[in-house]
Design a protein around this motif. Structure first.
Motif, PDB file in Angstrom:
ATOM      1  N   ALA A  19      26.468  45.296  46.323  1.00 42.87           N
ATOM      2  CA  ALA A  19      27.792  44.807  46.692  1.00 42.87           C
ATOM      3  C   ALA A  19      28.693  44.824  45.461  1.00 42.87           C
ATOM      4  N   PRO A  20      29.955  45.176  45.628  1.00 45.22           N
ATOM      5  CA  PRO A  20      30.863  45.169  44.479  1.00 45.22           C
ATOM      6  C   PRO A  20      31.128  43.742  44.011  1.00 45.22           C
ATOM      7  N   LEU A  21      31.446  43.600  42.739  1.00 52.22           N
ATOM      8  CA  LEU A  21      31.789  42.289  42.208  1.00 52.22           C
ATOM      9  C   LEU A  21      33.151  41.866  42.749  1.00 52.22           C
ATOM     10  N   PRO A  22      33.354  40.568  42.931  1.00 51.72           N
ATOM     11  CA  PRO A  22      34.687  40.102  43.315  1.00 51.72           C
ATOM     12  C   PRO A  22      35.705  40.497  42.236  1.00 51.72           C
ATOM     13  N   ALA A  23      36.912  40.815  42.655  1.00 50.22           N
ATOM     14  CA  ALA A  23      37.964  41.247  41.727  1.00 50.22           C
ATOM     15  C   ALA A  23      38.215  40.206  40.637  1.00 50.22           C
ATOM     16  N   GLU A  24      38.106  38.925  40.979  1.00 50.40           N
ATOM     17  CA  GLU A  24      38.343  37.872  39.993  1.00 50.40           C
ATOM     18  C   GLU A  24      37.294  37.904  38.888  1.00 50.40           C
ATOM     19  N   VAL A  25      36.049  38.199  39.246  1.00 47.22           N
ATOM     20  CA  VAL A  25      34.984  38.298  38.244  1.00 47.22           C
ATOM     21  C   VAL A  25      35.251  39.494  37.344  1.00 47.22           C
ATOM     22  N   GLU A  26      35.616  40.616  37.949  1.00 49.47           N
ATOM     23  CA  GLU A  26      35.923  41.800  37.143  1.00 49.47           C
ATOM     24  C   GLU A  26      37.063  41.514  36.178  1.00 49.47           C
ATOM     25  N   ARG A  27      38.079  40.775  36.622  1.00 45.58           N
ATOM     26  CA  ARG A  27      39.203  40.432  35.750  1.00 45.58           C
ATOM     27  C   ARG A  27      38.755  39.516  34.618  1.00 45.58           C
ATOM     28  N   ALA A  28      37.912  38.529  34.913  1.00 48.95           N
ATOM     29  CA  ALA A  28      37.415  37.615  33.871  1.00 48.95           C
ATOM     30  C   ALA A  28      36.583  38.365  32.835  1.00 48.95           C
ATOM     31  N   MET A  29      35.922  39.425  33.272  1.00 56.43           N
ATOM     32  CA  MET A  29      35.085  40.208  32.362  1.00 56.43           C
ATOM     33  C   MET A  29      35.913  41.035  31.382  1.00 56.43           C
TER      34      MET A  29
END
Length: 103
Positions: A19-29
Motif C-alpha cells: 500500500a502507498p504511504l499516506p501523503a502526509e507521511v511522505e511530506r513529513a519524510m
C-alpha cells in the motif's frame, strides 16, 4: 511497544509495503530532522508522556505500516511544518508525529 536501544545504527530498510504511504507521511519524510527517524505516527493520541498511534516506516521492523502502536515515554524536541519530532526519554529513538488527535 515500538522502539528499542539499537546496538547497530545501520538497520536494513524494511521491505516496501504494497500500500502507498499516506501523503502526509511522505511530506513529513521530506524534512531534515537532523536525526534518524525511527517511525512516523499518524492519528497520535497523547496518554501522559506516551502516544498511541498508527505507525508507518517503523525502522525496527516490529510494527507493520498501519498498525497501532504505543510509544515509550517521549519528550518533544522540535516542530517543522506542523510535524512534531519526539525523542524517547530512555532510549535513542526518534518519532515524528504526522497527525495528532484533538482532545
Amino acid at each position: 511497544m515500538i522502539g528499542s536501544h539499537k546496538i547497530n545504527s545501520r538497520i536494513a530498510p524494511k521491505a516496501v509495503s504494497q500500500a502507498p504511504l499516506p501523503a502526509e507521511v511522505e511530506r513529513a519524510m521530506t524534512y531534515d530532522w537532523g536525526v534518524l527517524v525511527d517511525a512516523y505516527l499518524m492519528d497520535a493520541g497523547r496518554v501522559g508522556d506516551r502516544y498511541a498511534a498508527t505507525v508507518f516506516c517503523d525502522r525496527s521492523g516490529r510494527a507493520s505500516d498501519g498498525t497501532t502502536v504505543a510509544t515509550p515515554a517521549v519528550e518533544h524536541l522540535s516542530t517543522q511544518g506542523g510535524f512534531q519530532l519526539l525523542r524517547a526519554v530512555a532510549a535513542f529513538d526518534h518519532y515524528v508525529i504526522v497527525s495528532e488527535l484533538s482532545t
